[in-house]
Write a protein that holds these residues in place. Sequence first.
Motif, PDB file in Angstrom:
ATOM      1  N   ASN A 142     -25.710 -19.348  14.243  1.00 15.65           N
ATOM      2  CA  ASN A 142     -26.564 -19.926  15.285  1.00 15.65           C
ATOM      3  C   ASN A 142     -25.909 -19.698  16.643  1.00 15.65           C
ATOM      4  O   ASN A 142     -25.441 -20.627  17.289  1.00 15.65           O
ATOM      5  CB  ASN A 142     -26.794 -21.418  15.033  1.00 15.65           C
ATOM      6  CG  ASN A 142     -27.788 -22.022  16.014  1.00 15.65           C
ATOM      7  OD1 ASN A 142     -28.387 -21.322  16.832  1.00 15.65           O
ATOM      8  ND2 ASN A 142     -27.961 -23.331  15.950  1.00 15.65           N
ATOM      9  N   LEU A 143     -25.873 -18.436  17.051  1.00 13.67           N
ATOM     10  CA  LEU A 143     -25.289 -18.087  18.345  1.00 13.67           C
ATOM     11  C   LEU A 143     -26.181 -18.612  19.463  1.00 13.67           C
ATOM     12  O   LEU A 143     -27.403 -18.462  19.421  1.00 13.67           O
ATOM     13  CB  LEU A 143     -25.139 -16.572  18.460  1.00 13.67           C
ATOM     14  CG  LEU A 143     -24.544 -16.038  19.764  1.00 13.67           C
ATOM     15  CD1 LEU A 143     -23.109 -16.517  19.942  1.00 13.67           C
ATOM     16  CD2 LEU A 143     -24.606 -14.512  19.785  1.00 13.67           C
ATOM     17  N   GLY A 144     -25.568 -19.210  20.465  1.00 12.94           N
ATOM     18  CA  GLY A 144     -26.332 -19.788  21.562  1.00 12.94           C
ATOM     19  C   GLY A 144     -26.824 -18.748  22.552  1.00 12.94           C
ATOM     20  O   GLY A 144     -26.369 -17.600  22.574  1.00 12.94           O
ATOM     21  N   ARG A 145     -27.771 -19.160  23.362  1.00  7.86           N
ATOM     22  CA  ARG A 145     -28.267 -18.331  24.461  1.00  7.86           C
ATOM     23  C   ARG A 145     -27.896 -19.035  25.760  1.00  7.86           C
ATOM     24  O   ARG A 145     -28.454 -20.074  26.103  1.00  7.86           O
ATOM     25  CB  ARG A 145     -29.774 -18.137  24.360  1.00  7.86           C
ATOM     26  CG  ARG A 145     -30.350 -17.222  25.438  1.00  7.86           C
ATOM     27  CD  ARG A 145     -31.860 -17.103  25.312  1.00  7.86           C
ATOM     28  NE  ARG A 145     -32.244 -16.474  24.054  1.00  7.86           N
ATOM     29  CZ  ARG A 145     -33.508 -16.315  23.663  1.00  7.86           C
ATOM     30  NH1 ARG A 145     -34.494 -16.754  24.430  1.00  7.86           N
ATOM     31  NH2 ARG A 145     -33.778 -15.735  22.512  1.00  7.86           N
ATOM     32  N   ARG A 146     -26.932 -18.462  26.467  1.00  7.53           N
ATOM     33  CA  ARG A 146     -26.457 -19.046  27.721  1.00  7.53           C
ATOM     34  C   ARG A 146     -26.632 -18.037  28.850  1.00  7.53           C
ATOM     35  O   ARG A 146     -26.499 -16.842  28.648  1.00  7.53           O
ATOM     36  CB  ARG A 146     -24.972 -19.415  27.628  1.00  7.53           C
ATOM     37  CG  ARG A 146     -24.612 -20.455  26.596  1.00  7.53           C
ATOM     38  CD  ARG A 146     -23.105 -20.667  26.555  1.00  7.53           C
ATOM     39  NE  ARG A 146     -22.570 -21.087  27.852  1.00  7.53           N
ATOM     40  CZ  ARG A 146     -21.289 -20.947  28.208  1.00  7.53           C
ATOM     41  NH1 ARG A 146     -20.417 -20.380  27.385  1.00  7.53           N
ATOM     42  NH2 ARG A 146     -20.881 -21.356  29.402  1.00  7.53           N
ATOM     43  N   GLY A 147     -26.906 -18.527  30.026  1.00  6.41           N
ATOM     44  CA  GLY A 147     -27.013 -17.648  31.185  1.00  6.41           C
ATOM     45  C   GLY A 147     -28.414 -17.172  31.473  1.00  6.41           C
ATOM     46  O   GLY A 147     -28.648 -16.503  32.485  1.00  6.41           O
ATOM     47  N   GLY A 148     -29.372 -17.479  30.571  1.00 14.69           N
ATOM     48  CA  GLY A 148     -30.762 -17.135  30.835  1.00 14.69           C
ATOM     49  C   GLY A 148     -31.108 -15.705  30.472  1.00 14.69           C
ATOM     50  O   GLY A 148     -30.527 -15.095  29.580  1.00 14.69           O
ATOM     51  N   ASN A 171     -24.220 -15.586  26.661  1.00 15.59           N
ATOM     52  CA  ASN A 171     -25.091 -14.617  25.989  1.00 15.59           C
ATOM     53  C   ASN A 171     -26.461 -14.596  26.656  1.00 15.59           C
ATOM     54  O   ASN A 171     -27.223 -15.556  26.572  1.00 15.59           O
ATOM     55  CB  ASN A 171     -25.227 -14.986  24.505  1.00 15.59           C
ATOM     56  CG  ASN A 171     -26.199 -14.077  23.774  1.00 15.59           C
ATOM     57  OD1 ASN A 171     -26.188 -12.860  23.956  1.00 15.59           O
ATOM     58  ND2 ASN A 171     -27.058 -14.666  22.958  1.00 15.59           N
ATOM     59  N   LEU A 172     -26.774 -13.490  27.336  1.00 17.64           N
ATOM     60  CA  LEU A 172     -28.053 -13.351  28.028  1.00 17.64           C
ATOM     61  C   LEU A 172     -29.091 -12.690  27.124  1.00 17.64           C
ATOM     62  O   LEU A 172     -28.755 -11.920  26.218  1.00 17.64           O
ATOM     63  CB  LEU A 172     -27.904 -12.515  29.301  1.00 17.64           C
ATOM     64  CG  LEU A 172     -27.349 -13.212  30.542  1.00 17.64           C
ATOM     65  CD1 LEU A 172     -25.853 -13.444  30.402  1.00 17.64           C
ATOM     66  CD2 LEU A 172     -27.636 -12.397  31.802  1.00 17.64           C
ATOM     67  N   TYR A 173     -30.357 -12.989  27.426  1.00 15.25           N
ATOM     68  CA  TYR A 173     -31.496 -12.435  26.697  1.00 15.25           C
ATOM     69  C   TYR A 173     -32.118 -11.309  27.517  1.00 15.25           C
ATOM     70  O   TYR A 173     -32.187 -11.382  28.738  1.00 15.25           O
ATOM     71  CB  TYR A 173     -32.526 -13.542  26.462  1.00 15.25           C
ATOM     72  CG  TYR A 173     -33.861 -13.073  25.925  1.00 15.25           C
ATOM     73  CD1 TYR A 173     -34.065 -12.945  24.556  1.00 15.25           C
ATOM     74  CD2 TYR A 173     -34.910 -12.763  26.791  1.00 15.25           C
ATOM     75  CE1 TYR A 173     -35.294 -12.525  24.054  1.00 15.25           C
ATOM     76  CE2 TYR A 173     -36.135 -12.343  26.302  1.00 15.25           C
ATOM     77  CZ  TYR A 173     -36.324 -12.224  24.930  1.00 15.25           C
ATOM     78  OH  TYR A 173     -37.533 -11.803  24.446  1.00 15.25           O
ATOM     79  N   TRP A 174     -32.591 -10.262  26.798  1.00 17.77           N
ATOM     80  CA  TRP A 174     -33.226  -9.149  27.507  1.00 17.77           C
ATOM     81  C   TRP A 174     -34.212  -8.451  26.588  1.00 17.77           C
ATOM     82  O   TRP A 174     -33.938  -8.226  25.409  1.00 17.77           O
ATOM     83  CB  TRP A 174     -32.169  -8.156  27.980  1.00 17.77           C
ATOM     84  CG  TRP A 174     -32.684  -6.809  28.420  1.00 17.77           C
ATOM     85  CD1 TRP A 174     -32.425  -5.600  27.848  1.00 17.77           C
ATOM     86  CD2 TRP A 174     -33.541  -6.548  29.529  1.00 17.77           C
ATOM     87  NE1 TRP A 174     -33.068  -4.604  28.529  1.00 17.77           N
ATOM     88  CE2 TRP A 174     -33.763  -5.159  29.575  1.00 17.77           C
ATOM     89  CE3 TRP A 174     -34.155  -7.356  30.493  1.00 17.77           C
ATOM     90  CZ2 TRP A 174     -34.558  -4.555  30.532  1.00 17.77           C
ATOM     91  CZ3 TRP A 174     -34.951  -6.756  31.452  1.00 17.77           C
ATOM     92  CH2 TRP A 174     -35.140  -5.368  31.466  1.00 17.77           C
ATOM     93  N   ASP A 188     -29.457  -8.020  40.970  1.00 14.83           N
ATOM     94  CA  ASP A 188     -28.446  -8.930  41.516  1.00 14.83           C
ATOM     95  C   ASP A 188     -27.586  -9.525  40.405  1.00 14.83           C
ATOM     96  O   ASP A 188     -26.379  -9.744  40.589  1.00 14.83           O
ATOM     97  CB  ASP A 188     -29.117 -10.054  42.311  1.00 14.83           C
ATOM     98  CG  ASP A 188     -29.766  -9.549  43.593  1.00 14.83           C
ATOM     99  OD1 ASP A 188     -29.353  -8.468  44.071  1.00 14.83           O
ATOM    100  OD2 ASP A 188     -30.685 -10.219  44.096  1.00 14.83           O
ATOM    101  N   VAL A 189     -28.202  -9.781  39.256  1.00 17.74           N
ATOM    102  CA  VAL A 189     -27.455 -10.311  38.114  1.00 17.74           C
ATOM    103  C   VAL A 189     -26.447  -9.281  37.624  1.00 17.74           C
ATOM    104  O   VAL A 189     -25.273  -9.599  37.382  1.00 17.74           O
ATOM    105  CB  VAL A 189     -28.414 -10.717  36.980  1.00 17.74           C
ATOM    106  CG1 VAL A 189     -27.646 -10.966  35.687  1.00 17.74           C
ATOM    107  CG2 VAL A 189     -29.195 -11.963  37.377  1.00 17.74           C
ATOM    108  N   VAL A 338     -25.105  -9.163  26.536  1.00 15.80           N
ATOM    109  CA  VAL A 338     -26.540  -9.082  26.809  1.00 15.80           C
ATOM    110  C   VAL A 338     -27.201  -8.519  25.558  1.00 15.80           C
ATOM    111  O   VAL A 338     -26.875  -7.409  25.127  1.00 15.80           O
ATOM    112  CB  VAL A 338     -26.856  -8.184  28.021  1.00 15.80           C
ATOM    113  CG1 VAL A 338     -28.366  -8.137  28.256  1.00 15.80           C
ATOM    114  CG2 VAL A 338     -26.141  -8.688  29.264  1.00 15.80           C
ATOM    115  N   ALA A 339     -28.114  -9.287  24.972  1.00 19.95           N
ATOM    116  CA  ALA A 339     -28.793  -8.870  23.747  1.00 19.95           C
ATOM    117  C   ALA A 339     -30.150  -8.271  24.093  1.00 19.95           C
ATOM    118  O   ALA A 339     -31.007  -8.942  24.673  1.00 19.95           O
ATOM    119  CB  ALA A 339     -28.968 -10.060  22.807  1.00 19.95           C
TER     120      ALA A 339
END
Length: 433
Positions: A142-148, A171-174, A188-189, A338-339
């Motif tokens: 259950n890896l978290g999603r951090r950073g948006g 961990n960012l989502y993409w 910018d990110v 980044v996933a």
Amino acid sequence: MGKTQRRSLSVFLGFLIVSVVAHPVALAEAAWEEDGWLRTSFAKERLDLGDEFGCYGMPGLSWSNDPGAVANACKTYIEERTNASRWGVSPLSIFTPPTLTMADHTKVASQGFVVHGDETGLEDTAWHDETDRPADLWEWYNLGRRGGSLEKGIASLEDLQTEVEAGGLVNLYWIGRVNDATVRHDRDVLAYLDEAPNVWLTTWGEAWSSWSGKRCYEYQRDVAEVEGKTVITFESKETEVCRSVFDELPWNVPSTWLIDVEGASVSEVSTHGTSLRLPSIEGEKVAKEGWRQQADGTLVLSVLNGHAVNITVNATGIEHDILAQTEFFNNHSAAVTVAGHETTDLFKWAKRFVDDTDVRFTWLVQPRPAEAADAWIPYAVVGVSVLTVFIMLGVLGREGLGPWSSLANRKGSKKAFSDEENKRSLDADEEAE
């Protein structure tokens, strides 16, 4: 053929029909089209830069019906086309929906997937915040999603900065495309991640392999004085005991060690027995072998397991000490992944990042669903297979074998009856004469 043999043959043929109709992989293979970019030099270039390939799913297979089949098919899909990482062949990372139970995750893990993400809904977690450091293997399910998100208009640079400064794995989502529309990323990110100090730019499987290396390790060291200098020979051992703890799964990634050399300057670090020098990792944010010295004189050494090195210190009588392994590469305080979810076309997802950023991506790949015009193919496969079985039954039945052997028996009875009637007629004619 006896009754027992006929019954066994009937059971076998019945099983054959059911397996053809019910086996999910047999149908799923006709339900998708591969991403040809995974077989090209473009995929190899992404690996060389530090990207990773993991799994997202397989068209035609259901997570709810058989998560193990989804994981196995996706693993095969990747392994037949490319390596998962520059560090290893088999994939370690996989997307899993939040509907799976722990038993389902165990089935997925049995296929070699150790990182399941993200936000899978399980009670045990890893890196849902800066204090959520994983202690057990199953917490990585259950890896978290951090950073948006990395998507422009959704990404929040302020939130990302807050998470990075707090430390831990971010961990960012993409997602690169929705149908045929390209999703724009926030430049910018990316610029912030490229410029921010003390950030390890990594991937899911690489981060897990580094974490697992701290749970079981062994090192060897020796020291000698040569021409007024101290030479420390150091090797982080690659042992069968440690590999067996994790079922041979971790990739051999560089581990970072802190070594106290009493503030003396280090002139070079080279491969033991050669003159090949390791490079400096001052300011490096992507994992590699090398070394640097901190302001307090502590040596920061990044090496692969099994790679013995000579550390040359510009002093004699040094009482050195191996202090510890660092949490992250190069003693950075935060790690960022980044996933790339639902990656069905690697080139379209990744081409915009070529030579544009040092940020590394975990590409969660899946084949493209087959075109609507080809939707009949799975049914044709089933139809032809079932028809073949029934033809086999018919052929065997004519020979008096299998569950349809009674047809041959009836034909045989009719023929025998006709022969008997003919014989009687001949006898009657002879008597009349």
